[in-house]
Scaffold this motif. Structure first.
Motif, PDB file in Angstrom:
ATOM      1  N   ALA A  49      41.009  10.759   0.116  1.00 32.55           N
ATOM      2  CA  ALA A  49      41.683  11.995  -0.213  1.00 32.55           C
ATOM      3  C   ALA A  49      41.553  12.217  -1.873  1.00 32.55           C
ATOM      4  CB  ALA A  49      42.829  12.310   0.322  1.00 32.55           C
ATOM      5  N   LEU A  50      41.370  10.964  -2.553  1.00 32.02           N
ATOM      6  CA  LEU A  50      41.208  11.171  -3.949  1.00 32.02           C
ATOM      7  C   LEU A  50      39.915  10.760  -4.351  1.00 32.02           C
ATOM      8  CD1 LEU A  50      44.514   9.089  -4.332  1.00 32.02           C
ATOM      9  CD2 LEU A  50      44.197  11.666  -4.641  1.00 32.02           C
ATOM     10  N   THR A  51      39.567  11.288  -5.692  1.00 32.86           N
ATOM     11  CA  THR A  51      38.703  10.862  -6.434  1.00 32.86           C
ATOM     12  C   THR A  51      39.072  10.051  -7.777  1.00 32.86           C
ATOM     13  OG1 THR A  51      37.086  12.634  -6.370  1.00 32.86           O
ATOM     14  CG2 THR A  51      36.726  11.580  -8.249  1.00 32.86           C
ATOM     15  N   PHE A  52      38.769   8.849  -7.808  1.00 28.28           N
ATOM     16  CA  PHE A  52      39.250   7.867  -8.778  1.00 28.28           C
ATOM     17  C   PHE A  52      38.601   8.105 -10.343  1.00 28.28           C
ATOM     18  CE2 PHE A  52      40.386   3.014  -9.159  1.00 28.28           C
ATOM     19  CZ  PHE A  52      41.291   3.570 -10.523  1.00 28.28           C
ATOM     20  N   ASP A  53      39.283   8.959 -11.076  1.00 32.45           N
ATOM     21  CA  ASP A  53      38.686   9.571 -12.040  1.00 32.45           C
ATOM     22  C   ASP A  53      38.377   8.415 -13.122  1.00 32.45           C
ATOM     23  OD1 ASP A  53      37.661  11.466 -13.937  1.00 32.45           O
ATOM     24  OD2 ASP A  53      39.525  11.871 -14.731  1.00 32.45           O
ATOM     25  N   ARG A  54      39.607   7.743 -13.451  1.00 28.67           N
ATOM     26  CA  ARG A  54      39.486   6.780 -14.725  1.00 28.67           C
ATOM     27  C   ARG A  54      40.442   5.567 -14.446  1.00 28.67           C
ATOM     28  NH1 ARG A  54      40.726  10.624 -19.993  1.00 28.67           N
ATOM     29  NH2 ARG A  54      42.836  11.285 -19.189  1.00 28.67           N
ATOM     30  N   ALA A  55      40.361   4.590 -15.054  1.00 32.59           N
ATOM     31  CA  ALA A  55      41.204   3.598 -15.201  1.00 32.59           C
ATOM     32  C   ALA A  55      41.364   3.022 -16.776  1.00 32.59           C
ATOM     33  CB  ALA A  55      40.950   2.321 -14.274  1.00 32.59           C
ATOM     34  N   ASP A  56      42.366   2.767 -16.906  1.00 33.27           N
ATOM     35  CA  ASP A  56      42.830   1.997 -18.356  1.00 33.27           C
ATOM     36  C   ASP A  56      43.531   0.836 -17.904  1.00 33.27           C
ATOM     37  OD1 ASP A  56      44.270   1.155 -20.815  1.00 33.27           O
ATOM     38  OD2 ASP A  56      43.228   2.842 -21.554  1.00 33.27           O
ATOM     39  N   LEU A  57      42.716  -0.380 -18.199  1.00 35.84           N
ATOM     40  CA  LEU A  57      43.413  -1.760 -17.751  1.00 35.84           C
ATOM     41  C   LEU A  57      43.716  -2.568 -18.944  1.00 35.84           C
ATOM     42  CD1 LEU A  57      40.791  -2.359 -14.770  1.00 35.84           C
ATOM     43  CD2 LEU A  57      42.900  -1.132 -14.711  1.00 35.84           C
ATOM     44  N   ASP A  75      44.003   7.178 -12.796  1.00 39.56           N
ATOM     45  CA  ASP A  75      44.150   8.531 -12.871  1.00 39.56           C
ATOM     46  C   ASP A  75      43.304   9.155 -11.651  1.00 39.56           C
ATOM     47  OD1 ASP A  75      45.579   8.666 -15.261  1.00 39.56           O
ATOM     48  OD2 ASP A  75      43.699   9.144 -16.606  1.00 39.56           O
ATOM     49  N   PHE A  76      43.827  10.045 -10.849  1.00 37.54           N
ATOM     50  CA  PHE A  76      43.157  10.403  -9.529  1.00 37.54           C
ATOM     51  C   PHE A  76      42.893  12.026  -9.690  1.00 37.54           C
ATOM     52  CE2 PHE A  76      45.365   6.578  -8.756  1.00 37.54           C
ATOM     53  CZ  PHE A  76      44.237   5.666  -8.105  1.00 37.54           C
ATOM     54  N   ILE A  77      42.109  12.468  -8.958  1.00 36.89           N
ATOM     55  CA  ILE A  77      41.983  13.762  -8.607  1.00 36.89           C
ATOM     56  C   ILE A  77      41.916  14.011  -7.150  1.00 36.89           C
ATOM     57  CG2 ILE A  77      40.664  15.822  -8.896  1.00 36.89           C
ATOM     58  CD1 ILE A  77      39.442  14.867 -11.586  1.00 36.89           C
ATOM     59  N   ALA A  78      42.647  15.238  -6.470  1.00 35.39           N
ATOM     60  CA  ALA A  78      42.770  15.177  -5.022  1.00 35.39           C
ATOM     61  C   ALA A  78      41.674  15.910  -4.722  1.00 35.39           C
ATOM     62  CB  ALA A  78      43.978  15.584  -4.767  1.00 35.39           C
ATOM     63  N   LYS A  79      41.120  15.598  -3.508  1.00 35.68           N
ATOM     64  CA  LYS A  79      40.078  16.170  -2.873  1.00 35.68           C
ATOM     65  C   LYS A  79      40.670  17.044  -1.770  1.00 35.68           C
ATOM     66  CE  LYS A  79      37.452  12.574  -2.314  1.00 35.68           C
ATOM     67  NZ  LYS A  79      36.437  11.604  -1.985  1.00 35.68           N
ATOM     68  N   ALA A  80      41.728  16.361  -1.031  1.00 39.60           N
ATOM     69  CA  ALA A  80      42.614  17.208  -0.344  1.00 39.60           C
ATOM     70  C   ALA A  80      44.095  16.987  -0.526  1.00 39.60           C
ATOM     71  CB  ALA A  80      42.170  16.425   1.122  1.00 39.60           C
ATOM     72  N   PRO A  81      45.019  17.604   0.094  1.00 39.26           N
ATOM     73  CA  PRO A  81      46.647  17.272  -0.180  1.00 39.26           C
ATOM     74  C   PRO A  81      46.936  15.775   0.235  1.00 39.26           C
ATOM     75  CG  PRO A  81      46.227  19.453   1.046  1.00 39.26           C
ATOM     76  CD  PRO A  81      44.771  18.824   1.081  1.00 39.26           C
ATOM     77  N   PRO A 120      55.331   6.583  -2.947  1.00 40.73           N
ATOM     78  CA  PRO A 120      55.478   7.874  -2.644  1.00 40.73           C
ATOM     79  C   PRO A 120      55.457   8.815  -3.814  1.00 40.73           C
ATOM     80  CG  PRO A 120      56.937   6.726  -1.399  1.00 40.73           C
ATOM     81  CD  PRO A 120      56.493   5.702  -2.302  1.00 40.73           C
ATOM     82  N   LEU A 121      54.669   9.896  -3.871  1.00 40.31           N
ATOM     83  CA  LEU A 121      54.497  10.833  -4.898  1.00 40.31           C
ATOM     84  C   LEU A 121      56.113  11.723  -5.031  1.00 40.31           C
ATOM     85  CD1 LEU A 121      50.932  12.071  -4.879  1.00 40.31           C
ATOM     86  CD2 LEU A 121      51.916  10.240  -6.407  1.00 40.31           C
ATOM     87  N   PRO A 122      56.428  11.773  -6.091  1.00 38.17           N
ATOM     88  CA  PRO A 122      57.721  12.841  -6.444  1.00 38.17           C
ATOM     89  C   PRO A 122      57.468  14.239  -5.786  1.00 38.17           C
ATOM     90  CG  PRO A 122      57.308  11.379  -8.411  1.00 38.17           C
ATOM     91  CD  PRO A 122      56.089  11.380  -7.507  1.00 38.17           C
ATOM     92  N   ARG A 123      56.106  14.729  -5.732  1.00 38.20           N
ATOM     93  CA  ARG A 123      55.688  15.939  -5.183  1.00 38.20           C
ATOM     94  C   ARG A 123      54.552  15.973  -4.498  1.00 38.20           C
ATOM     95  NH1 ARG A 123      57.801  16.711  -9.976  1.00 38.20           N
ATOM     96  NH2 ARG A 123      55.747  16.472 -11.118  1.00 38.20           N
ATOM     97  N   PRO A 124      54.258  16.367  -3.473  1.00 37.42           N
ATOM     98  CA  PRO A 124      52.890  16.366  -2.898  1.00 37.42           C
ATOM     99  C   PRO A 124      51.968  17.011  -3.744  1.00 37.42           C
ATOM    100  CG  PRO A 124      54.462  17.067  -1.342  1.00 37.42           C
ATOM    101  CD  PRO A 124      55.363  17.052  -2.669  1.00 37.42           C
ATOM    102  N   LEU A 125      50.609  16.412  -3.736  1.00 39.50           N
ATOM    103  CA  LEU A 125      49.460  16.726  -4.454  1.00 39.50           C
ATOM    104  C   LEU A 125      48.574  17.478  -3.908  1.00 39.50           C
ATOM    105  CD1 LEU A 125      48.366  16.205  -7.543  1.00 39.50           C
ATOM    106  CD2 LEU A 125      46.969  14.206  -6.496  1.00 39.50           C
ATOM    107  N   ALA A 126      48.315  18.781  -4.112  1.00 40.82           N
ATOM    108  CA  ALA A 126      47.381  19.957  -3.705  1.00 40.82           C
ATOM    109  C   ALA A 126      45.965  19.465  -3.944  1.00 40.82           C
ATOM    110  CB  ALA A 126      47.864  21.373  -4.046  1.00 40.82           C
ATOM    111  N   ALA A 127      45.021  19.810  -3.341  1.00 36.07           N
ATOM    112  CA  ALA A 127      43.715  19.748  -3.500  1.00 36.07           C
ATOM    113  C   ALA A 127      43.515  20.384  -4.771  1.00 36.07           C
ATOM    114  CB  ALA A 127      42.757  20.309  -2.368  1.00 36.07           C
ATOM    115  N   GLY A 128      42.670  19.546  -5.674  1.00 33.03           N
ATOM    116  CA  GLY A 128      42.347  19.856  -7.027  1.00 33.03           C
ATOM    117  C   GLY A 128      43.460  19.391  -8.019  1.00 33.03           C
ATOM    118  N   GLY A 129      44.564  18.990  -7.565  1.00 34.46           N
ATOM    119  CA  GLY A 129      45.621  18.520  -8.454  1.00 34.46           C
ATOM    120  C   GLY A 129      45.039  17.238  -9.090  1.00 34.46           C
TER     121      GLY A 129
END
Length: 577
Positions: A49-57, A75-81, A120-129
């Motif tokens: 459900a996520l696009t892996f946008d970038r990583a700082d390691l 950092d991730f971008i949601a494709k779905a909730p 667990p996320l503090p708040r659910p992530l909507a698509a595009g979030g």
């Protein structure tokens, strides 16, 4: 100083000596869970459900205690909730802190019992979030038993006693030393690395060097950035390296920096290997297309293991071996993977022949480019006896990396190398040179006109590859791939003679069609039989000398090779006389 690096030093600092003290962990320890051993396969819905946008390691190596600590900002971008993050990380590297979007989570809000960190996320992530997770972790990483065939880290020492360290993660995956999505399509859009090492050591890694920071106590932090890295391609390499550098002027007009990091005392041998870089680059660019990472570098580093295709920092451990073909096959093979693994990545390990079949075929192809047909034939012949034909190369489902390599999991193992290479050899003969290299170019770049800046790394599959063959040739070659990839046995060419009539007939495993042409030499005169219906009959005097496939262009059953392999198997374990 980098914000993440500052946090790493504050949270995870352990005074670090320049050389190891104490007893290193035994090979194969700490033990891995079955979850960590899995790379690829079907994935949790939270990952897809996520696009892996970038990583700082940010990493710090502690040779005195054989530990690795890190801070990863992902950092991730949601494709779905999605309501939680599921991130792969070996539980031998316990997490000490997590922050989501800059807000620290209370201890106990995450769990990682088997190597899949659940947050667990503090708040659910909507698509595009978007969401950012900062994970602080560290511990004793798993030590490889026989790197690179068995994954983990390698603790070693140079002849002078200095630390020599490397990671390798193709099999068990990136989660052996950093939090990631451990499947091919889980690669991040970009990765920035900060690698802190003891005084006197260097840390060549992926991508472009952003700079080296010297800390007050003499430790140094090596900062790198790379785009679209293959999931198992991120690599840590630490040692007292010396460096050779140069610039390659590409036939595509760009200038590509080249680097080789080697151990002290090997300058003459290192310079000879480095001299192979430019002609090898020219071969690949002339036959396929632009070096995919020209805006970063060509990088090779000497490692205490054999080798691996770590994007822009290929591992080399071949001991500067010499061979009759006049070039270092291991350097060339790993470098081939910059095109076939790092630029073109199999979206599913079931299609892994795209990496290794092509990677293997590039050695005889390079031999041909350098010396001609005789060298090519000799090198192809050297691969032929290694084809086992026990199971199909492609099984048509999502599988793990282990299901490719391990026989007890039904894997084809080395056939993805040797049989894959010979299949490509046969395909090249069947469709012609221009069509073959056009198909290859489409598979690698997704286009026939690649130029620096007009392509990015891509994912490919067997089905897509078949489509490229059909597009270029105008013909459906499904029958070809059905036999060579989806069947275990090889096609058998049956030869019968009745008086002056010679009949040839293909018997293909699966009993499907196999209209592959075959060449004959009849008393030295060559002709190609189209074999349109899988068979052909022709009038040949009984006294004629007939050679079938005189240039060995077609992969087919060989009773002689089967008998040789059976004999070799029988010789194993027998005492020498």
């Amino acid at each position: 100083m980098n914000r993440i690096l500052s946090s790493l030093i504050a949270v995870a600092f352990i005074p670090t000596a320049a050389a190891q003290t104490g007893t290193p962990p035994a090979k194969g320890t700490p033990a891995l869970t079955e979850q960590t051993k899995v790379s690829g396969g079907l994935r949790p819905a939270e990952q897809t459900a996520l696009t892996f946008d970038r990583a700082d390691l940010a990493f710090e190596l502690h040779p005195d205690s054989y530990r690795l600590t890190g801070v990863a900002t992902l950092d991730f971008i949601a494709k779905a909730p999605v309501a939680r993050l599921v991130i792969d990380l070996d539980h031998n590297l316990p997490v000490t802190a997590i922050a989501i979007d800059g807000v620290a989570l209370p201890a106990g809000r995450w769990s990682n019992p088997q190597g899949q960190l659940t947050i667990p996320l503090p708040r659910p992530l909507a698509a595009g979030g978007k969401v950012s997770a900062r994970i602080t972790y560290g511990g004793t990483p798993h030590v490889a038993v026989r790197a690179p065939w068995d994954d983990g880290v390698v603790w070693s020492k140079t002849p002078s006693g200095a630390t020599w360290f490397a990671t390798t993660a193709e099999g068990y995956g990136c989660d052996l030393f950093w939090p990631c999505f451990d499947f091919p399509e889980g690669e991040p859009g970009s990765v920035t690395l900060h690698i802190t090492v003891p005084k006197g050591l260097k840390a060549p890694s992926n991508g472009r060097l952003l700079g080296v920071d010297t800390l007050p106590d003499g430790r140094t932090t090596w900062n790198w950035r790379t785009d679209h890295p293959n999931t198992y391609a991120i690599a840590l390499n630490v040692g007292p390296y010396e460096e050779i550098a140069g610039t390659y002027k590409s036939r595509f007009g760009n200038a590509i920096p080249m680097f080789y990091w080697y151990l002290p005392g090997e300058k003459a041998k290192a310079e000879k290997l480095f001299a192979e870089f430019a002609p090898t680059l020219d071969f690949f660019e002339s036959m396929i297309g632009p070096y995919p990472f020209g805006n970063e570098k060509v990088g090779v580093v000497e490692t205490p293991h054999k080798g691996m295709e770590h994007q822009t920092i290929n591992a080399y451990g071949n001991g500067y071996a010499k061979a009759a073909e006049g070039f270092d096959w291991l350097f060339q093979h790993e470098f081939a993977h910059e095109w076939f693994a790092n630029q073109l990545t199999a979206a599913n390990w079931d299609d892994y022949w795209l990496h290794e079949g092509y990677g293997t075929y590039m050695q005889p192809s390079y031999g041909e480019w350098r010396e001609g047909a005789a060298r090519y034939a000799a090198m192809m012949n050297g691969q032929r006896g290694g084809i086992a034909n026990r199971v199909p190369i492609v099984r048509g489902r999502v599988i793990t990396e282990e299901e490719v390599y391990e026989a007890d999991k039904g894997g084809p193992g080395l056939d993805i190398y040797n049989k894959g290479s010979w299949m490509l050899h046969t395909l090249r003969w069947a469709i012609g040179d221009k069509a073959f290299w056009d198909v290859t170019r489409l598979a690698v770049y997704g286009r026939l006109d690649p130029k620096p800046g007009n392509f990015v790394p891509r994912f490919g599959s067997t089905t897509e590859y078949e489509g490229f063959v059909a597009r270029v040739t105008g013909k459906d070659y499904r029958w070809f791939f059905d036999v060579y990839l989806r069947q275990a046995a090889l096609p058998d060419l049956i030869r019968t003679r009745t008086g002056d009539t010679l009949t040839l007939e293909w018997r293909a495993p699966g009993n499907g069609p196999f209209p592959l042409p075959i060449e004959l030499a009849i008393d030295g005169v060559r002709r190609i039989l189209p074999m349109t219906d899988g068979r052909a009959a022709l009038n040949v005097p009984a006294s004629a000398h007939v050679v079938i496939d005189p240039d060995a262009r077609v992969l087919r059953r060989s009773i002689a090779i089967e008998e040789m392999q059976a004999w070799q198997s029988g010789q194993q374990g027998r005492p020498a006389k």
